[in-house]
Design a protein around this motif. Structure first.
Motif, short mmCIF file in Angstrom:
data_model
loop_
_atom_site.label_atom_id
_atom_site.label_comp_id
_atom_site.label_asym_id
_atom_site.label_seq_id
_atom_site.Cartn_x
_atom_site.Cartn_y
_atom_site.Cartn_z
N UNK A 8 8.07 -20.51 -11.93
CA UNK A 8 6.53 -21.33 -11.76
C UNK A 8 5.68 -20.09 -12.53
N UNK A 9 4.48 -21.00 -13.81
CA UNK A 9 3.69 -19.08 -13.79
C UNK A 9 3.39 -18.62 -12.43
N UNK A 10 3.35 -17.81 -13.25
CA UNK A 10 2.58 -16.76 -11.81
C UNK A 10 1.29 -16.92 -11.29
N UNK A 11 1.29 -16.44 -9.98
CA UNK A 11 0.25 -16.97 -9.11
C UNK A 11 -0.76 -16.44 -9.39
N UNK A 12 -2.42 -16.42 -9.35
CA UNK A 12 -3.16 -15.76 -10.09
C UNK A 12 -3.86 -15.06 -9.32
N UNK A 13 -3.77 -13.39 -8.86
CA UNK A 13 -3.95 -12.49 -7.19
C UNK A 13 -5.94 -12.30 -7.70
N UNK A 14 -6.32 -12.16 -7.41
CA UNK A 14 -7.68 -11.36 -7.20
C UNK A 14 -7.89 -10.33 -7.13
N UNK A 15 -7.78 -9.18 -7.88
CA UNK A 15 -7.61 -7.95 -8.18
C UNK A 15 -9.32 -7.51 -7.79
N UNK A 16 -9.71 -6.28 -6.58
CA UNK A 16 -10.86 -5.83 -6.65
C UNK A 16 -11.85 -4.91 -7.29
N UNK A 17 -12.49 -5.03 -8.23
CA UNK A 17 -12.68 -4.17 -9.51
C UNK A 17 -12.57 -2.98 -8.81
N UNK A 18 -11.94 -1.87 -9.92
CA UNK A 18 -11.75 -1.30 -9.69
C UNK A 18 -13.39 0.54 -9.74
N UNK A 19 -13.74 0.81 -8.96
CA UNK A 19 -14.69 1.60 -9.18
C UNK A 19 -14.25 2.68 -10.13
N UNK A 20 -14.34 3.52 -10.53
CA UNK A 20 -14.14 5.02 -11.08
C UNK A 20 -15.89 5.24 -10.78
N UNK A 21 -15.72 6.74 -9.65
CA UNK A 21 -16.07 7.73 -9.39
C UNK A 21 -16.94 8.61 -10.23
N UNK A 22 -16.97 8.96 -11.00
CA UNK A 22 -17.24 10.11 -11.79
C UNK A 22 -17.97 11.10 -11.16
N UNK A 23 -17.00 12.86 -11.60
CA UNK A 23 -17.25 14.23 -10.53
C UNK A 23 -18.79 14.03 -11.06
N UNK A 24 -19.32 14.58 -10.37
CA UNK A 24 -20.70 15.41 -10.66
C UNK A 24 -20.64 16.26 -11.47
N UNK A 25 -21.44 16.62 -11.84
CA UNK A 25 -21.60 18.35 -12.83
C UNK A 25 -21.96 19.14 -11.54
N UNK A 26 -21.47 20.32 -12.14
CA UNK A 26 -21.49 21.23 -11.16
C UNK A 26 -23.00 21.94 -11.34
N UNK A 27 -23.69 22.21 -10.61
CA UNK A 27 -25.18 22.73 -10.50
C UNK A 27 -25.06 24.09 -10.76
N UNK A 28 -26.35 24.78 -11.08
CA UNK A 28 -26.12 26.04 -12.21
C UNK A 28 -27.40 26.75 -11.78
#
Length: 366
Positions: A8-28
């Motif tokens: 049987x063809x594989x069932x389509x599974x909904x995948x939550x969007x992966x949100x990449x959180x950028x690491x904020x720069x260190x303040x100087x």
């Protein structure tokens, strides 16, 4: 007959969007100030405070190439010169490095433990402008660190004398430069100034600072004991929060209207505010800024500049920032309903001419 696949063809599974959180720069934060103002006192106060933050502290003497020549640390009451990273009891770390400023900061942010902030102290005779230029828009550092603010410590007891002694601003005294580039001015040693023992009350000293740099916030202190929340994470160079200064810019424009003709043509370091109600052409404004800070077309020496712009064919508020020969103009947010869409710009520098600035900005609307 059409054959049927056994699988049987594989069932389509909904995948939550992966949100990449950028690491904020260190303040100087760059800490500067005239000789004896209390820079080291401020750094030692931070080193010994139980603030719960991981703060890297580099105390430096900067040469022509802005290289880190040495770094001295102070653990409690005893000083020591070290050759490696040293961690203090309160989470602060200090170091001695022999590399360039860029390399030193890269080493800091690559450490295993995430830093909350970096403090960089200059010498008492340093002009903070080159440091601001390196930290603000340097391509090598843009993702790792960001210039948070410039903190200038001034000596309340001697400030009036220092400014008066260097009243001929053509000599480019460090005291003027350090105040002109500051985002926060710590008016230190206020306990040594009173109406009885000083010819210049604190209110007059604050007025002198304000006349040089109306954008800076002034904090009074004794032995540089200040609330760290007032000097860390200021985000003074973050375009996304610059629009929060719109109200401040409007207040400065109102104050500017009260200046006398003599003040408007003063050649010393000062603040000047202008506005233009008509929308400006983006490309013309860019050329206008470059003529002012690069070509010196109008004979003015601009140290700092902040503003908000209403741009033709755009519904976004644009912010303008200038530090010496560097500048950026970026859209930051939508104009709000009912918001007064006018151009408001504050200049800090020498030989500023209000009439020329207004007329040349107005030419950007044609």
């Amino acid at each position: 007959m059409v054959p049927v696949d056994e699988e049987e063809p594989p069932l389509a599974v909904e995948i939550d969007d992966v949100v990449e959180h950028e690491i904020p720069p260190v303040g100087v934060t760059v800490i500067t100030g005239y000789l004896g103002a209390g820079k080291s006192t401020l750094v030692n106060y931070i080193l010994n405070s139980q603030h719960g933050k991981r703060i890297a502290v580099i105390l430096n003497e900067f040469g022509e190439e802005i290289g880190v020549e040495r770094a001295m640390i102070n653990e409690g009451e005893g000083g020591a010169l070290v050759e490696e990273w040293v961690e203090l009891a309160n989470g602060c770390i200090c170091c001695t490095v022999k590399h360039s400023l860029v390399q030193a900061l890269e080493q800091l942010v690559q450490r295993k433990e995430r830093l909350d902030h970096i403090l960089l102290e200059t010498t008492g005779l340093a002009n903070p402008a080159p440091l601001a230029s390196v930290l603000w828009l340097d391509d090598q550092l843009e993702a790792a660190v960001s210039l948070d603010s410039i903190i200038t410590v001034v000596d309340a007891k001697n400030l009036h004398y220092q400014l008066k002694s260097h009243n001929d601003s053509s000599s480019f005294p460090e005291a003027y430069h350090q105040i002109a580039f500051a985002d926060v001015v710590i008016l230190n040693k206020v306990d040594l100034v009173s109406s009885e023992n000083s010819d210049t009350p604190l209110e007059d000293l604050e007025k002198e600072i304000y006349n040089i740099n109306s954008l800076a916030r002034i904090i009074r202190s004794v032995q540089c004991q200040v609330d760290l929340s007032n000097i860390l994470n200021c985000r003074a160079y973050d375009a996304t929060v610059c629009n929060l200064h719109v109200t401040h810019l409007e207040a400065l424009l109102e104050e500017n209207k009260k200046l006398s003709t003599r003040d408007l043509h003063d050649s010393s370091v000062r603040t000047l505010c202008i506005c233009e109600p008509k929308k400006v052409d983006f490309d013309k404004v860019r050329i206008w800024i470059e003529e002012i800070i690069w070509d010196k077309k109008y004979g003015m020496d601009v140290y700092r500049c902040k503003g908000v712009l209403s741009v033709l064919n755009s519904d976004q508020l644009h912010t303008l920032q200038v530090v010496r020969e560097l500048y950026e103009i970026v859209p930051t947010r939508e104009w709000k309903d009912g918001e007064n869409r006018i151009n408001k710009i504050v200049f800090i520098g020498r030989l500023l001419n209000e009439e020329i600035l207004i007329d040349s900005l107005r030419a950007c609307t044609l």
